[in-house]
Motif scaffolding. Sequence first.
Motif, short mmCIF file in Angstrom:
data_model
loop_
_atom_site.label_atom_id
_atom_site.label_comp_id
_atom_site.label_asym_id
_atom_site.label_seq_id
_atom_site.Cartn_x
_atom_site.Cartn_y
_atom_site.Cartn_z
N ASP A 142 14.16 -23.36 -29.44
CA ASP A 142 15.01 -22.12 -29.83
C ASP A 142 15.95 -21.76 -30.26
OD1 ASP A 142 12.75 -21.08 -28.61
OD2 ASP A 142 13.42 -21.48 -26.84
N LYS B 177 15.16 -20.18 -36.57
CA LYS B 177 16.49 -20.00 -36.77
C LYS B 177 16.91 -21.05 -36.88
CE LYS B 177 16.38 -16.95 -32.76
NZ LYS B 177 16.47 -16.51 -31.29
N SER C 132 24.25 -13.03 -28.15
CA SER C 132 22.59 -12.28 -28.95
C SER C 132 22.24 -10.94 -28.66
CB SER C 132 22.19 -14.00 -28.59
OG SER C 132 20.63 -13.15 -28.76
N SER D 117 21.64 -7.38 -30.40
CA SER D 117 20.41 -7.00 -30.30
C SER D 117 20.41 -6.03 -29.66
CB SER D 117 19.77 -7.23 -29.59
OG SER D 117 20.30 -9.30 -28.92
N GLY E 245 13.42 -5.62 -35.53
CA GLY E 245 12.55 -7.29 -36.75
C GLY E 245 14.36 -8.32 -36.80
N ASN E 246 15.38 -7.17 -35.88
CA ASN E 246 16.39 -7.86 -37.58
C ASN E 246 17.24 -9.29 -36.07
OD1 ASN E 246 19.07 -8.70 -38.69
ND2 ASN E 246 19.28 -6.60 -38.78
N TRP E 247 16.22 -10.41 -35.94
CA TRP E 247 16.87 -11.48 -35.89
C TRP E 247 17.87 -12.32 -36.90
CZ3 TRP E 247 16.75 -16.05 -38.10
CH2 TRP E 247 15.98 -16.56 -39.18
N GLU E 248 17.91 -12.00 -37.58
CA GLU E 248 19.29 -12.70 -38.26
C GLU E 248 20.14 -12.29 -37.53
OE1 GLU E 248 16.73 -11.19 -40.46
OE2 GLU E 248 16.74 -12.81 -42.26
N SER F 143 21.63 -11.00 -34.87
CA SER F 143 22.12 -11.78 -33.78
C SER F 143 21.90 -12.84 -33.22
CB SER F 143 20.30 -10.80 -32.71
OG SER F 143 19.65 -11.58 -32.68
N HIS F 144 20.83 -13.69 -34.26
CA HIS F 144 21.71 -15.29 -33.93
C HIS F 144 22.24 -15.87 -35.21
CE1 HIS F 144 20.41 -19.46 -36.77
NE2 HIS F 144 20.11 -19.52 -34.66
#
Lengths: 443, 121, 115, 139
Positions: C49, C81, D24, D28, D39-42, D44-45
């Motif tokens: 992950d 990721k 993270s 979010s 869908g904005n994973w970028e 928080s990543h």
Amino acid sequence: MKTLIAIKEADCNWMRETLPGTQPLLAPLCNKPFVEYLIDFAILAGCREIRLLSDGPLSQIEEYCGNGSRWGIELTYANLHPSDGEPELLRKNRKFCGEERTMILSGCTFIDYDKTLDYRGLASIDSGGTIASCPGGSITLAGPLEPSLTDQPLPPVGLTPIGDLKSYCRIAMTTLETGSSRYVLPGYGGEPGCAIGRNVTISKTAQIHKPASIGNNVRILPGAVIGPSAIIGSNVIIDKGSTIKESIILDNTYIGEQLEIEGRIASKNTLIDPESGVTLAMQDPHLLAGINGGATALVLWRKIVHALAAALLLLLLSIPFAILYPLLRLRGKWQDVPSIPNAGLAESIASAFSLDRYPLLPGVLTGRLAIIGSRTHENRAANHTGTDCRPAVFSYAETEAWAATESDAAIVERYHALHSTPLGDIGMTIQALINRIHYRNPT
Amino acid sequence: MKFRLDTQNGITVGIAELEGRLDASGSAPLQKASADWQTKTPFLVFDCSRLDFIDSSGLGAIVGCLRRSLENNGDLRLAGLTPKVAMVFDLTKARKLFSIFSNAGEAAASFGATPTAIQER
Amino acid sequence: MTITEKLSSGITIVELCGTIDASTAPELQRHQAISDPTRTIVIDLARLDFLDSSGLGAIIGAAHRKEESGANMLLSCMNQKVRRVFDITGTVRLFHIFDETAAAIDYATTLRKSQ
Amino acid sequence: MNSVITLTLPGDIRFTRLASQTASNTASLFTDTCNAGAGNWEFSHAFELAVSEAFTNAVNYGDRMQGTRDITITFTIEQRKLTVAIRDANAPFSAETPEPDIETYPERGYGLMLIRTLMDTVTICRENGENVITMTKQL
């Protein structure tokens, strides 16, 4: 059918020297990134799933292209090894390719396609392997044949290598001349050979000769002559009396007054001759301001006008400042004034009057700052070494709503620094004050 | 900046060798020196073969020198432009103001060879 | 982080699960199949992950040592990721990356035969 | 809606995950309230990774002194901007670490490179005897 678009860093070494910082797939060809031509072709060939592969960083392209929904396709990204050939590509992307026919577009090459023709026959032709190739790139087919979706014979597909700046320039010009009859080109244009983007101001006395392509946020001043064969990118200012002919002006470029650009590429402060590869980087933050020096009497007059305006603002804003400054300071919110919208009554008033800049105003009286000019409150000193840099309380960039990024702002500042009159500066200051409110309260 | 007088063609031609960078800081010394050269002869040649860089202020200084030569019924001719310097002249249309030669010798000879051309200007 | 080891067609597959950062990277470095410089392995990243530079460093170090002794480390099933970390740091060029573990195993067996 | 969240953790590498996970989650939460789409994973990543790197740096520098001190992480949520500041009272940290030489693919030194790429602005300074790294990103 599926498509793999593979490009290796080694294929586009030429670009790194002359167009530094540009991701090869995003290099603009006639104001449209190179990768979009490849995607358009893959879509014409009936592909709905495309994967972009590179041995260099992909994040810039990912940010630009996203997941492909803009084209109605599914776009994914993967990395390759510099030594990979076609068999390795297929193997490494076996899950993606599945048991389907796969087209591999590899190398830094331009595909001569025609958007009115049907290339779906590629799925069913039994030529096996490479169907077109040129130095530095090829189109290859792999995997099982698929039933044809069309009765049309397969139109010819030609490839042109983009191996150096010269070929890059030639292809851009050919694309411009062929125009929207063959390719999907950006911008509006009622007639063929001329496409113009959004927020473009063209002076009445400027001339545009076809073919020409103009990007977004472009200002063309009186007497300028654009074309024939001119590609102007986005965020560009072409100043009075300058001529752009058979040339490419890349994004974020200011072309000074009375200049003649023929058969060149201009990018920011660099001028490139695609034939010989000679590059010339100007020390000025813009591409030559012309050969006339500024008048010194104007400088004094400007200082007086600016000081008077600052004195007026100091006076007018002294009461709100005296009340709000201690209040906000105590609450520890002073630093944030420009960035909090409507957080409370006190903050709203403070931000509406631009009180955050109040402490800078005495600097204008002492002549250290201008009331309007280049930004001082952000760490941009390094970019401004030119003589036309005037550190100021408000910046010219703040008068324009579109100047959101660093380079946009720099362009606006350069332009106004050269063209403003002292009295005009007062108008600009008022505009900046108003614009700053709108900026923060987009409702 | 080296300066010498050449009288080979029956006409006194001043040949100046420009070097390095001609920008805002380099243009003032040039203007000063050229005023001195003008007192010797209005027929000047700037040998630019060792000039690496020129910007708008440098160009302004050279145009200033040309103007003074023309006022004194002479001319300023350029020689040995490197590609980068030539690009600046092209860009600013300043090329049209000057006669440009491949080397200083040719430029100096041109004054003697075509005296009529000088009178025309 | 959990590390699971499998054997397929004589090739060791190391499956990394969970997160790798400075607190777990040493464990990765100590792992037998990863630290053994002579063993060609496939690292399956499908269930990884999170990876930061400490984890990336551990993977690069092990890959260097394997390469020196003629072995290989292949990567498979990288998610977005994890790929981002390799992409930003420019270390993608070091690795052979597959989108399917089975394809990586096939490739590893051909590599072994050719040696 | 100017909220500040503060988290103080012992300067121990075992807490890296807690720090980065909090980052993270905060990110979010921030994107959700801004309606930036789930869908904005970028986004928080980027925070997860940047905080993981900064926290690791803070701890590693602390290790060189005897006895690592606490590390404080502060998130400031503004309208379209999220800021995180990581402070530690350990030995001075030099921001002048050279970019890794990519040609040789070193095993260490990618941390700051990742942070600088992922974040909009990064400032590293020494303030009141503390190392402070402040990172912001706009939505």
